[in-house]
Design an enzyme around this catalytic site. Sequence first.
Site, PDB file in Angstrom:
ATOM      1  N   ASP A  49       3.137  -0.533 -12.913  1.00 29.34           N
ATOM      2  CA  ASP A  49       3.664   0.019 -14.300  1.00 29.34           C
ATOM      3  C   ASP A  49       5.076   1.220 -14.152  1.00 29.34           C
ATOM      4  OD1 ASP A  49       1.731   1.147 -12.684  1.00 29.34           O
ATOM      5  OD2 ASP A  49       2.026   2.801 -13.314  1.00 29.34           O
TER       6      ASP A  49
ATOM      7  N   THR B 296       0.843   6.249  -3.643  1.00 28.44           N
ATOM      8  CA  THR B 296       2.534   5.802  -4.282  1.00 28.44           C
ATOM      9  C   THR B 296       3.029   7.980  -5.081  1.00 28.44           C
ATOM     10  OG1 THR B 296       1.977   4.315  -6.273  1.00 28.44           O
ATOM     11  CG2 THR B 296       2.700   5.752  -6.954  1.00 28.44           C
TER      12      THR B 296
HETATM   13  N1  ASP Z   1       0.699   2.426 -10.116  1.00 26.00           N
HETATM   14  C1  ASP Z   1       1.430   1.515  -8.638  1.00 26.00           C
HETATM   15  C2  ASP Z   1       1.244  -0.679  -8.884  1.00 26.00           C
HETATM   16  O1  ASP Z   1       0.372  -0.498  -9.704  1.00 26.00           O
HETATM   17  C3  ASP Z   1      -0.085   1.301  -7.577  1.00 26.00           C
HETATM   18  C4  ASP Z   1      -0.503   2.850  -7.604  1.00 26.00           C
HETATM   19  O2  ASP Z   1      -0.301   3.882  -7.828  1.00 26.00           O
HETATM   20  O3  ASP Z   1      -1.057   3.116  -6.378  1.00 26.00           O
HETATM   21  O4  ASP Z   1       2.295  -0.287  -8.207  1.00 26.00           O
END
Ligand code: ASP
Length: 287
Positions: A183, A152
Site C-alpha cells: 500500500d 515502515t
Molecule cells: N504497509 C507495508 C506493506 O504492506 C508494511 C508495513 O507497514 O508494515 O508493504
Amino acid sequence: MSETWSIIVHGGAGLIKPERREAKRAATLAAVQAGAVVLAAGGTAVEAVVAAVRLMEDDPHFNAGFGAVLNADRRVELDSALMDGATLDLGGVAAVQGVKNPIEVAHLMLRDEPVLLAGDGARRYAAEKGAAMIDPEAMIAPHRRTDDVADTVGCVVFDVEGNFAAGTSTGGRPGKRPGRIGDSPIPGAGLYAQNGVGAVSLSGEGELILRRILGARLVADLETTDAATAADRAIGAMGGQGGVGCIVLGADGGPAFAHNAPDFAVAMAQAGKPARAFLNRGEWQGD
Ligand code: ASP
C-alpha cells in the site's frame, strides 16, 4: 502565511520488543525533529517530509532504505512515495533495488511526468536523474539476516503556508514475493495529502489496506470531521484486522493517530510545542 505548522512521523505499526522500545522512541523523535527544523526555518511541507523520511531510511532500525527487511530472494526491495497536497503531485517508486533513498527518487519524480515507477524502470530513472545509487548488497543491515520486524516509516506535514504533504517508505512485508507492491506507494492506500482537507500516512498489512482504500476513506472523512475521529473510524473499519496504524493531520493541521496493532511508534511536533514521541496511543493524551 501563519505561524502554525505541524508534523507527525510514524515508525511502523506492530509490536515493539522491550529491548527496542527506547531506541525506537529516540529514533522517531530524531526524525520529527529533522522535519521540525525545516518547518521552523520556513521550509515547505514537502521538504520537511523528505527530511524526516530520509533520516529514517538511513537508520537501520526502520524497515525503509538501508536495513529494510528482506524479500523471499533475501534482497532489499523498496516502496516509497511522496505527495504534495497543494498540487496533488505525486512521485512514487515500487519494488525498486539499488537506490539508497527511495524518498529522494520520489522527490525527483514529484514534478515530473510519471507518477509511479516500478522495478528496473524506477532504478534507471533514479540513476538518470542523479539520485544516490548503491550496491543492493550494501542495503542489507547485519541484523536483518535474523530479524523480521517490520517498521515502515511515514510522515505528514502542515506548513506555515497552509500546505499539506505526506510521505511513506518501506521494505514491505518480510519475506515478500519479489515484485510485490504494498500500500505504501499507492495514493489513497498508504498515503494521501490534499490542501484544505489534510494528510495521512499508514502502516500495516498492505494487501488489506489496498483492498479497503483506507487512505482514501480517511481523507474523505476529513472533509467533514476532525483528525482524531477520522483516525478512529479508519481503524474501526479494519475490524481488528491488518495490524494497521495511521497518522493524520486534519484541515486545521491538528494531529491524531490510531492503530489496531499492539504498538505504533509516533512522534509529533507543532509550532510552539516541543516534539514528543509515543510508542502507542495509550501514551498519548490527545491535543
Ligand atoms: N504497509 C507495508 C506493506 O504492506 C508494511 C508495513 O507497514 O508494515 O508493504
